[in-house]
Write an enzyme that holds these catalytic residues in place. Structure first.
Site, PDB file in Angstrom:
ATOM      1  N   ALA C 237      -7.538   4.601  11.241  1.00  0.00           N
ATOM      2  CA  ALA C 237      -6.145   4.834  10.616  1.00  0.00           C
ATOM      3  C   ALA C 237      -5.176   5.177  11.558  1.00  0.00           C
ATOM      4  CB  ALA C 237      -6.438   5.856   9.480  1.00  0.00           C
ATOM      5  N   HIS C 238      -3.972   5.526  11.010  1.00  0.00           N
ATOM      6  CA  HIS C 238      -2.900   5.929  11.930  1.00  0.00           C
ATOM      7  C   HIS C 238      -3.061   7.254  12.535  1.00  0.00           C
ATOM      8  CE1 HIS C 238      -0.511   7.403   8.176  1.00  0.00           C
ATOM      9  NE2 HIS C 238      -1.739   7.959   8.186  1.00  0.00           N
TER      10      HIS C 238
END
Lengths: 340, 340, 340
Positions: C237-238
């Site tokens: 994920a980011h």
């Protein structure tokens, strides 16, 4: 294309502490922000970052702003305000209308004049692409599929035939919408495929993550409500229905024919088995498995927590004898009663 | 292109209650079926739907048909019969033979005359594409890979070099067959890649879901048996062998060199660690983790069930002290013995 | 293009038992090796395979070689030695420099002279493709993205705008690097998208599996260190940061902003929730969920083990009452104290 702090505060229904004349041109974290960047603090544990920031302005709650000597814009919800302000300061790149020379568009497809069809995109007969749509490089839109106004589809995503997407959706690269559901009948020891004849119907303002898969329905459609947000590598099986504004984190699997309510939040790697009903406003924690319908709003969990392996193995080994352990406890209880 | 109820019953080895002359032209659920649609009830809990249906005919078991006044076709297994009838009433779209002008076919590839090669497909040297194969838009077939008779490959799927698919398979969009297995040797603190020199060999009548990945073998091949059905977003690691007619639901991961028997059923999000042997006719429930070989047919599970979070957290917290709890129980037992 | 056993031993810092003049032309398992194949045994449990092999030479430890009458090359670590030798005997196919006629390269992209750009690849403005890079068929490199020397990108992989890959990386087919992170602010009952303005920065010698997704950062970058190996269908994920030489097996999910140390090993289907710090040299077992930061090296687990379902259900049912069970135990303990 900057925005003055005073103007930004007005658009966000906030008020300014400090210098309202600063011009903001971008957004950044407190640590990296320059004199013309907007930043924010939503979580009180990050307030210490205010000490060293040189941000042009910071979005803060009233109480946080009271502790900050720099320029701030006071709003009720700094994170939501930041989301809006960041979009104003960093609008998506403008769309260049037109069909790339290498795209393959069937003559019986309808492409609105302002749509952007990227290189190597393939659009089949009867597809209907609305105004301001952006189809990325190499993506595929199947026959008779409709893509609503201003929806953006990422590179190499696939939307098969007979599906429908609403307006302002975002489909990230590699997502596959409308593959066959996993439907078979057992015929002696072999499996006979059940034709998957439904479609996928997706509402407005839906976001679908990279390499996520949403299968078409068996007879009726798979349905994704308005405002639903789905992260990467999520599997949504045939005939699932997801209510408006539900958010689903990465690696979740939802099995066939399950109906999920509105405003639910499903944590990463959670699973929901098939043919269940999940009420509105249900939260499922990361890694949990939902095996029965949920009738009431609330938070549900079966998450475990990793611990040092020697400790975990001792405990887990006991779990595999828990029924015996409880029988031993019961026996002791009975003996204790007799002897008292 | 309809089928009369009498003819359908004959093809399905069933018999008719009611009007055998009705012409059927499609299939639908009981609720949505019109006067020329075929429907079915396989699960007794859906029998109540018979009250209001206007379906042209319904596939039912003998006992269910006795309760229904409309037209029914009585068969031993309504779901399996429906699967077959639905395929007859909704046959896959006919294949238009030929190579699309935008496909990139290496001159040293062999494409059978009746095969359909979609727009932008890329086929490398030495690939062998059999009769009636359908390759979707943008898919890629690597060098010396063979695709058997009537197999269909979805848009943007990738089958790398040196692999082999049998006849009548379906590969859904975005699937990747033949990427390198995850093989490294630790060399001090770095990883040295082990070349992945095996291939992937897939039998007949196999279905592979959207965005599923099946890695090539390290030295020998990864092998998928005949009739295997694999759902979306499944990971099959290098040198795995899967027996005939096994079905694997979405989001499953199978680690390297594991051998799975025939007619197994693996529930969604289940995991199987590497180097195991799983017997024939084994069922694994959703979300379970298999960490040891399984020698006998049967159902195996380590699934948990989400419950309201406050309740779960109290129970799970105890689990992390279960070994201590059992020691306390043991002490009580010893004391109890002494005192008795 | 063979290598004599004597020469191979010298390059591997090993010594020969047996016939050092044999010419080796390939690698194979003990069972399948021919008279000119190199094989190896790393795990003592496979030593029995030496009895029937006709391999040209076998990489063995000193103690194993003592038990083998055929030709062996004695090395400290047979698996690591095999990895290197296999690469020498089976080097990757040579790259043919040049841009395929069907690739779509923006005039403002920079392509090094020795790079190979496959059919239908799309490269946007400002992209920078270094020497000896191989871009597979149908892959997409977004605007201003840099691909370092000798990196190979598989078919239909997508690397979006503003990302950076180091040298000698391998990106497998269907991987998506740089899609938007899953970032929203709740605004009443709807979600407002937070623009994802960071990029993805990937070091040297990184391998990224098929259909794996690595999201771009929200404000800062998502960062993957040198030598990191990521298997298929992994979600990163980011704003995640992964330290050098960490290995992540298939189907793992790592939630936003988590920082993972160097030389970690994360087992298949494990999950790590967001905003955590994981120390260097941490191993997470397959299927475990990490819900809190880990400060010390070691092995961590919350893995369960599937067992026959009737047994598991009895135990799992007790788990859902474990808190009550412990209360009963406590009561017994108190009674026992009183009565003693």
């Amino acid at each position: 294309m900057g925005i003055r702090v005073a103007d930004l505060a007005r658009r966000l229904d906030g008020h300014v502490h400090g210098d309202a004349s600063v011009e903001l041109t971008g957004v950044a974290t407190l640590e990296r922000a320059g004199h013309h960047d907007l930043s924010f603090v939503a979580n009180p544990k990050y307030l210490s970052g205010l000490r060293n920031t040189v941000a042009g302005a910071v979005l803060l709650t009233e109480s946080a702003a009271a502790q900050y000597s720099g320029t701030s814009i006071v709003v009720r919800d700094p994170h939501a305000a930041f989301a809006r302000a960041a979009t104003w300061l960093h609008p998506p790149a403008p769309v260049e209308a037109g069909v790339h020379a290498t795209a393959v568009v069937h003559p019986a497809a309808r492409i609105a004049r302002s749509a952007h069809i990227g290189p190597r995109a393939v659009i089949d007969a009867g597809a209907d692409i609305a105004e301001d749509v952006v189809l990325g490089a190499g993506c595929h839109v199947g026959a008779h599929t409709r893509i609503g106004h201003a929806t953006r589809v990422g590179a190499n995503a696939v939307i098969t035939h007979g599906c429908s997407l609403g307006c302002r959706c975002v489909v990230h690269p590699g997502a596959v919408i409308g593959a066959d559901g996993f439907g078979y009948a057992r015929d002696a020891e072999r499996w006979t495929k059940v034709p998957q004849l439904g479609g996928v119907v997706i509402g407005d303002d839906v976001e679908i993550g990279a390499n996520t898969t949403i299968d078409r329905g068996a007879l009726n459609d798979t349905v994704i409500g308005n405002g639903v947000k789905i992260d990467n590598l999520v599997q949504v099986a045939h005939n699932v229905r997801i209510g408006d504004n539900t958010a689903i984190a990465g690696c979740v699997g939802i099995a066939g024919s399950t109906v999920i309510g509105q405003r639910c939040a499903i944590g990463g790697q959670a699973g929901v088995v098939g043919h269940l009903n999940i009420a509105d406003d249900v939260t499922i924690t990361a890694g949990s498995l939902v095996t029965a319908s949920i009738e009431r709003p609330g938070v549900y969990s079966s998450s475990l927590k990793a611990e040092p392996v020697e400790k975990w193995r001792r405990n887990a080994a006991r779990l595999h004898h828990l029924d015996d352990i409880v029988r031993r406890l019961k026996l002791l209880e009975e003996n204790s009663k007799k002897s008292s």
